[in-house]
Design a protein around this motif. Structure first.
Motif, PDB file in Angstrom:
ATOM      1  N   THR A 114      -0.925   5.240  14.152  1.00 58.69           N
ATOM      2  CA  THR A 114      -1.224   4.078  13.314  1.00 58.69           C
ATOM      3  C   THR A 114      -2.720   3.766  13.339  1.00 58.69           C
ATOM      4  O   THR A 114      -3.288   3.313  12.341  1.00 58.69           O
ATOM      5  CB  THR A 114      -0.394   2.858  13.771  1.00 58.69           C
ATOM      6  OG1 THR A 114       0.983   3.220  13.751  1.00 58.69           O
ATOM      7  CG2 THR A 114      -0.598   1.669  12.857  1.00 58.69           C
ATOM      8  N   SER A 117      -8.939  -3.392   3.016  1.00 58.64           N
ATOM      9  CA  SER A 117      -8.848  -2.793   4.354  1.00 58.64           C
ATOM     10  C   SER A 117      -7.803  -3.561   5.149  1.00 58.64           C
ATOM     11  O   SER A 117      -7.490  -4.726   4.845  1.00 58.64           O
ATOM     12  CB  SER A 117     -10.194  -2.906   5.068  1.00 58.64           C
ATOM     13  OG  SER A 117     -10.408  -4.253   5.453  1.00 58.64           O
ATOM     14  N   ILE A 118      -7.282  -2.920   6.163  1.00 59.91           N
ATOM     15  CA  ILE A 118      -6.228  -3.554   6.972  1.00 59.91           C
ATOM     16  C   ILE A 118      -6.742  -4.845   7.627  1.00 59.91           C
ATOM     17  O   ILE A 118      -6.004  -5.821   7.756  1.00 59.91           O
ATOM     18  CB  ILE A 118      -5.664  -2.534   8.004  1.00 59.91           C
ATOM     19  CG1 ILE A 118      -4.384  -3.056   8.656  1.00 59.91           C
ATOM     20  CG2 ILE A 118      -6.678  -2.179   9.067  1.00 59.91           C
ATOM     21  CD1 ILE A 118      -3.155  -2.765   7.864  1.00 59.91           C
ATOM     22  N   GLU A 177      -0.172  13.200   8.724  1.00 58.50           N
ATOM     23  CA  GLU A 177       0.742  12.450   9.574  1.00 58.50           C
ATOM     24  C   GLU A 177       1.318  13.402  10.604  1.00 58.50           C
ATOM     25  O   GLU A 177       2.514  13.656  10.645  1.00 58.50           O
ATOM     26  CB  GLU A 177       1.834  11.769   8.756  1.00 58.50           C
ATOM     27  CG  GLU A 177       1.308  10.624   7.937  1.00 58.50           C
ATOM     28  CD  GLU A 177       2.353   9.563   7.648  1.00 58.50           C
ATOM     29  OE1 GLU A 177       3.529   9.741   7.980  1.00 58.50           O
ATOM     30  OE2 GLU A 177       1.958   8.530   7.084  1.00 58.50           O
ATOM     31  N   LEU A 186      -4.316   6.685  11.151  1.00 60.03           N
ATOM     32  CA  LEU A 186      -4.047   6.565   9.709  1.00 60.03           C
ATOM     33  C   LEU A 186      -4.573   5.274   9.102  1.00 60.03           C
ATOM     34  O   LEU A 186      -5.070   5.275   7.980  1.00 60.03           O
ATOM     35  CB  LEU A 186      -2.541   6.620   9.446  1.00 60.03           C
ATOM     36  CG  LEU A 186      -1.846   7.950   9.616  1.00 60.03           C
ATOM     37  CD1 LEU A 186      -0.349   7.766   9.394  1.00 60.03           C
ATOM     38  CD2 LEU A 186      -2.395   8.983   8.648  1.00 60.03           C
ATOM     39  N   TYR A 187      -4.429   4.170   9.811  1.00 55.55           N
ATOM     40  CA  TYR A 187      -4.690   2.876   9.194  1.00 55.55           C
ATOM     41  C   TYR A 187      -5.771   2.058   9.882  1.00 55.55           C
ATOM     42  O   TYR A 187      -6.053   0.934   9.469  1.00 55.55           O
ATOM     43  CB  TYR A 187      -3.388   2.051   9.144  1.00 55.55           C
ATOM     44  CG  TYR A 187      -2.268   2.770   8.451  1.00 55.55           C
ATOM     45  CD1 TYR A 187      -2.361   3.077   7.093  1.00 55.55           C
ATOM     46  CD2 TYR A 187      -1.138   3.178   9.142  1.00 55.55           C
ATOM     47  CE1 TYR A 187      -1.348   3.763   6.456  1.00 55.55           C
ATOM     48  CE2 TYR A 187      -0.116   3.865   8.506  1.00 55.55           C
ATOM     49  CZ  TYR A 187      -0.219   4.153   7.162  1.00 55.55           C
ATOM     50  OH  TYR A 187       0.771   4.832   6.544  1.00 55.55           O
ATOM     51  N   ARG A 220       1.653  -0.970  11.670  1.00 53.72           N
ATOM     52  CA  ARG A 220       0.738  -1.446  10.622  1.00 53.72           C
ATOM     53  C   ARG A 220       1.121  -2.872  10.200  1.00 53.72           C
ATOM     54  O   ARG A 220       0.278  -3.771  10.135  1.00 53.72           O
ATOM     55  CB  ARG A 220       0.817  -0.494   9.417  1.00 53.72           C
ATOM     56  CG  ARG A 220      -0.003  -0.932   8.220  1.00 53.72           C
ATOM     57  CD  ARG A 220       0.191   0.002   7.025  1.00 53.72           C
ATOM     58  NE  ARG A 220      -0.703  -0.397   5.942  1.00 53.72           N
ATOM     59  CZ  ARG A 220      -0.422  -1.326   5.035  1.00 53.72           C
ATOM     60  NH1 ARG A 220       0.759  -1.922   5.058  1.00 53.72           N
ATOM     61  NH2 ARG A 220      -1.305  -1.641   4.105  1.00 53.72           N
ATOM     62  N   LYS A 250       4.520   2.670  10.393  1.00 50.41           N
ATOM     63  CA  LYS A 250       4.309   1.594   9.429  1.00 50.41           C
ATOM     64  C   LYS A 250       4.685   0.251  10.042  1.00 50.41           C
ATOM     65  O   LYS A 250       4.134  -0.779   9.649  1.00 50.41           O
ATOM     66  CB  LYS A 250       5.128   1.838   8.161  1.00 50.41           C
ATOM     67  CG  LYS A 250       4.397   2.676   7.124  1.00 50.41           C
ATOM     68  CD  LYS A 250       4.611   4.127   7.305  1.00 50.41           C
ATOM     69  CE  LYS A 250       4.076   4.954   6.147  1.00 50.41           C
ATOM     70  NZ  LYS A 250       4.343   6.386   6.389  1.00 50.41           N
ATOM     71  N   GLN A 310       0.835  -1.216   0.000  1.00 50.86           N
ATOM     72  CA  GLN A 310       0.000   0.000   0.000  1.00 50.86           C
ATOM     73  C   GLN A 310       0.870   1.266   0.000  1.00 50.86           C
ATOM     74  O   GLN A 310       0.562   2.237  -0.689  1.00 50.86           O
ATOM     75  CB  GLN A 310      -0.945   0.008   1.210  1.00 50.86           C
ATOM     76  CG  GLN A 310      -1.963   1.151   1.133  1.00 50.86           C
ATOM     77  CD  GLN A 310      -2.872   1.219   2.358  1.00 50.86           C
ATOM     78  OE1 GLN A 310      -3.241   0.196   2.922  1.00 50.86           O
ATOM     79  NE2 GLN A 310      -3.223   2.430   2.762  1.00 50.86           N
ATOM     80  N   GLN A 311       1.986   1.224   0.732  1.00 45.26           N
ATOM     81  CA  GLN A 311       2.863   2.401   0.764  1.00 45.26           C
ATOM     82  C   GLN A 311       3.580   2.590  -0.576  1.00 45.26           C
ATOM     83  O   GLN A 311       3.833   3.715  -0.995  1.00 45.26           O
ATOM     84  CB  GLN A 311       3.859   2.278   1.915  1.00 45.26           C
ATOM     85  CG  GLN A 311       3.264   2.628   3.283  1.00 45.26           C
ATOM     86  CD  GLN A 311       2.069   1.789   3.678  1.00 45.26           C
ATOM     87  OE1 GLN A 311       2.117   0.564   3.644  1.00 45.26           O
ATOM     88  NE2 GLN A 311       0.956   2.439   4.016  1.00 45.26           N
ATOM     89  N   GLN A 357       8.328  -3.384   5.901  1.00 45.94           N
ATOM     90  CA  GLN A 357       7.072  -3.932   6.406  1.00 45.94           C
ATOM     91  C   GLN A 357       7.032  -5.468   6.330  1.00 45.94           C
ATOM     92  O   GLN A 357       6.422  -6.115   7.186  1.00 45.94           O
ATOM     93  CB  GLN A 357       5.883  -3.287   5.697  1.00 45.94           C
ATOM     94  CG  GLN A 357       5.709  -1.834   6.147  1.00 45.94           C
ATOM     95  CD  GLN A 357       4.318  -1.304   5.836  1.00 45.94           C
ATOM     96  OE1 GLN A 357       3.318  -1.925   6.145  1.00 45.94           O
ATOM     97  NE2 GLN A 357       4.270  -0.136   5.225  1.00 45.94           N
ATOM     98  N   SER A 370      -6.122  -1.450  -2.527  1.00 49.73           N
ATOM     99  CA  SER A 370      -5.668  -2.139  -1.323  1.00 49.73           C
ATOM    100  C   SER A 370      -6.882  -2.509  -0.484  1.00 49.73           C
ATOM    101  O   SER A 370      -7.752  -1.668  -0.244  1.00 49.73           O
ATOM    102  CB  SER A 370      -4.760  -1.220  -0.498  1.00 49.73           C
ATOM    103  OG  SER A 370      -3.425  -1.405  -0.848  1.00 49.73           O
TER     104      SER A 370
END
Lengths: 483, 483
Positions: free
Chosen positions: A189, A433-434, B6, A192-193, A174, A171, A55-56, A136, A431
């Protein structure tokens, strides 16, 4: 991550620009090239790794540009042609990218991402793509080891203060969630995520009051439904646990609240947790949970559980957020093919005296083969980009390092691992969802045999080459070793 | 470091906010508190560490605020009072900060930063302050080890692709420069901090041309004054070095250019560098430098030099940018005092069954004592904030872990280590330029005895407590162990 210009396009090894400038000068800049991202060794000598960071990479590529400050910077170096500087001014990514989704179990030497793009573009992406995937994937892999060691007990990510920089923390948390953590202490985190953040008190809270008892009482008054009392500021068993029991019984039990906990942050967690469990149970507080957090990792957690430690939740800090025992994920970015003027794909190879380090040439695909009876993954096979594996016929796979080791597969399912991410510079992938990524990762890990998952001497999962790819590789080795 | 919100104010452990909300509820939020940042163990069992990251702490604090998205986030948690949310809306730092300048040699248990601020403010700073100081001190310390191992040869930072996140790369390269590196491959670190970035070619450059010779030739045509040719794409001694020699002699020597180099990136660096040196010298290219870069660290570099490897410049990647052998710097942030309503400073302590982990209470100062004859640092002494060491009289120092070990100093100079950084929320300190910090660091390291600097079993530098501080600590241990 501060107020200054921090254009990630500039988070790029300087040589990408000297090469880019050179490609332009030599009219090679529009030559389409193919790069693979792959890695050679699994951290901690594990049996598999987990891909994360895609995703990043996507966000980075969608935003990729050079601003006025950056252009000025290049001009000031007196090293780059005006043509190249103009090129950078109008830069945007126009290529194709294929990659394995985040949460996929990955193995050495298989392409986890493939970039097809004009030479300069592919080169400019290299540093950040590797950085994001390496970082990651490292933390997701480590977190998954720790989560598996905890055998169903929750693992929380507590490591921000020891992370290697702001992104390492944000990250990293994440990636730890993708690997199976239940949450994080890192507020950003969550914001943002959407990784659930939580936390209650530090020792300072206890020290701010005239006594530990008053500190606990004040906390339970404000957060009756979120009471995790830190019991080791003065003396865990003589003061901390007794004060916690007193406050739970005086303030929460009468309200019918039972979901409180204590946290042990120092000392012998095995001994203290067993003693604390007994004291809590003797006081009738059988629902009180015990959280432990003291320089933990997968080995210590496994040992604690074997010793019968009474821990319900593990908070893991520095050893997860830095992957302390193996802090490097060695993903590399290697040229595997170029296109000639007619659009033919010409495979390229990088030789090495160490045969395991010779790259797999050509534009490729990776298939994962699953046994239909067990549902477990049997092997991955790296093929040429236009090869298809027919699962209606018996299929022979062989070890590329020992070609006489063969196996014939029947009754199997084939799945292509890489999916298209960018097509002609446009993103063609959303992407998940987490939480979807985290669930997928769990299913991925479940699709591996236990032998691949053990910590000591795991079984080496097969990553094989198709016959066609193997033939091309052999041919190129011979041709290039004579250059 | 991307386009989304951020806000680093949110890079904060969640419990800082639950505690902050609790302090407000208990009317403790304006109570002035004192926190020390210190560490307990030197990475790699070294004899000293190097402080870095202060500039990022300063930037963070000057920008510290909560924006509308952040406020919404807190509201959505249904955990925080309206008063607290209003408080965060108007948040800005109002306290005092003292710290050792970047580049200072630091030792376990001494405060490298002291924060005096209202309780909530001090708490909210904790995570980021630790993260920034821990990360950059870690890398500066590691880089300095590697630079010392290179004995005057240049060391370049090459690790971005293996860094733990974007900040790990960018700020890591900054810290590596403070620790003594000569430059970095990271373009953004040059743009942001003026750390010289450089780089020439990767294997892909060589592979993009029909032959290695043509690739080298094309490079030297564009960059005659910046030619570092990578010689290991096919075969270092049979192909790479001979092609480099041919191109240097055909293209650069006739122009009178002599500052070219080759780079070895794989294989046996000791053997290859010696063979390459001989081939270059035999060809009359005695000015050609040799750069080596292949999973190096301080131990490998020391070994290479002992073996007579002919390397002029070392490029160091993953083992420096992650401090691979010791990837955690364990700085902590501990409450050491609170003020009562009358403004009296009440010292606080955190006990531990491990006596070395008991905190040093009170608002303090650190002095470094230098021997006037040699100019070398003898010991650091931690004192109460209002103590002054008189260097006109003999001065007795003693080991706080073994009080009978005493030493009487005469003919010495005293220097206070911490300097004021913020006063009532206003910055009163300007970060020096990165080159000034790097020079200062070099002088700092030179002020230590060789015994403190060696890699194996370094001499433990003395960090002592003043008699007054020692007495207060003892008293608090007794009082608190009875709580």
């Amino acid at each position: 991550m501060n107020s200054k210009n921090e254009n990630l396009a500039m988070l790029c090894d300087f040589y990408e620009f000297t090469m880019g400038n050179g490609y332009l000068k030599n009219n090679l800049h529009n030559k389409n090239v193919y790069f693979d991202v792959f890695f050679r060794n699994i951290p901690d000598d594990g049996g598999f790794a987990i891909a994360a960071g895609l995703q990043q990479v996507i966000e980075y590529i969608e935003d990729l540009h050079f601003n006025e400050e950056d252009i000025e910077y290049f001009r000031s170096k007196n090293l780059f042609s005006d043509d190249f500087i103009d090129y950078l001014k109008n830069f945007h990514f126009t290529g194709d990218i294929y990659a394995v989704p985040e949460g996929t179990c990955i193995f050495p030497r298989e392409p986890i991402m493939t970039i097809k793009a004009p030479a300069i573009e592919a080169q400019i992406l290299e540093t950040f793509v590797l950085l994001a995937l390496n970082h990651q994937s490292l933390i997701a892999t480590k977190a998954n080891r720790i989560v598996r060691a905890a055998q169903g007990r929750a693992v929380l990510e507590f490591g921000s203060r020891r992370a290697q920089g702001a992104d390492g923390a944000v990250k990293g948390a994440r990636a730890a969630y993708i690997g199976g953590c239940a949450g994080t202490a890192c507020t950003l985190t969550d914001e943002l995520y959407g990784v659930p953040a939580g936390g209650t008190m530090a020792h300072a809270w206890v020290q701010m009051f005239d006594s530990e008892y008053e500190a606990f009482k004040a906390y339970c008054e404000i957060y009756p439904h979120n009471a995790v009392l830190l019991v080791d500021t003065y003396n865990t068993l003589k003061s901390g646990v007794p004060n916690a029991i007193r406050v739970f019984k005086e303030m929460l039990v009468p309200q019918g609240i039972t979901n409180f906990a204590i946290r042990l942050d120092s000392g012998d967690i095995s001994y203290l947790s067993k003693q604390a469990r007994k004291m809590l149970d003797d006081a009738g507080l059988t629902t009180c949970k015990i959280v432990a957090s003291n320089a933990l990792d997968e080995h210590l957690i496994r040992d604690l559980i074997m010793q019968g430690a009474q821990v319900d939740t593990f908070g893991v800090g520095e050893r997860m957020i830095t992957s302390k025992s193996a802090p490097v994920f060695g993903g590399v970015y290697k040229l595997v093919a170029v296109e000639d003027e007619q659009g033919n794909i010409i495979p390229k190879i990088k030789l090495s005296e160490n045969t395991a380090k010779i790259t797999n040439p050509h534009f490729k695909k990776v298939y994962r083969l699953y046994d239909n009876e067990t549902g477990k993954a049997i092997a991955d096979e790296i093929c040429l980009h236009d090869e298809v594996i027919d699962n209606t016929k018996p299929h022979v796979i062989f070890d590329p390092m020992a070609t006489w080791k063969q196996k014939t597969l029947t009754n199997f399912t084939v799945r292509e691992l890489q999916v298209p991410i960018f097509k002609n510079g446009k993103r063609v992938y959303d992407s998940p969802s987490i939480d979807k990524i985290r669930d997928y990762c769990k299913r991925e890990v479940n699709s591996l045999w236990d032998e691949v998952k053990r910590f000591e001497n795991p079984h080496r999962y097969y990553v094989d080459l198709s016959q066609k790819l193997w033939d091309i590789k052999k041919e190129l080795c011979v041709a290039n070793s004579m250059k």
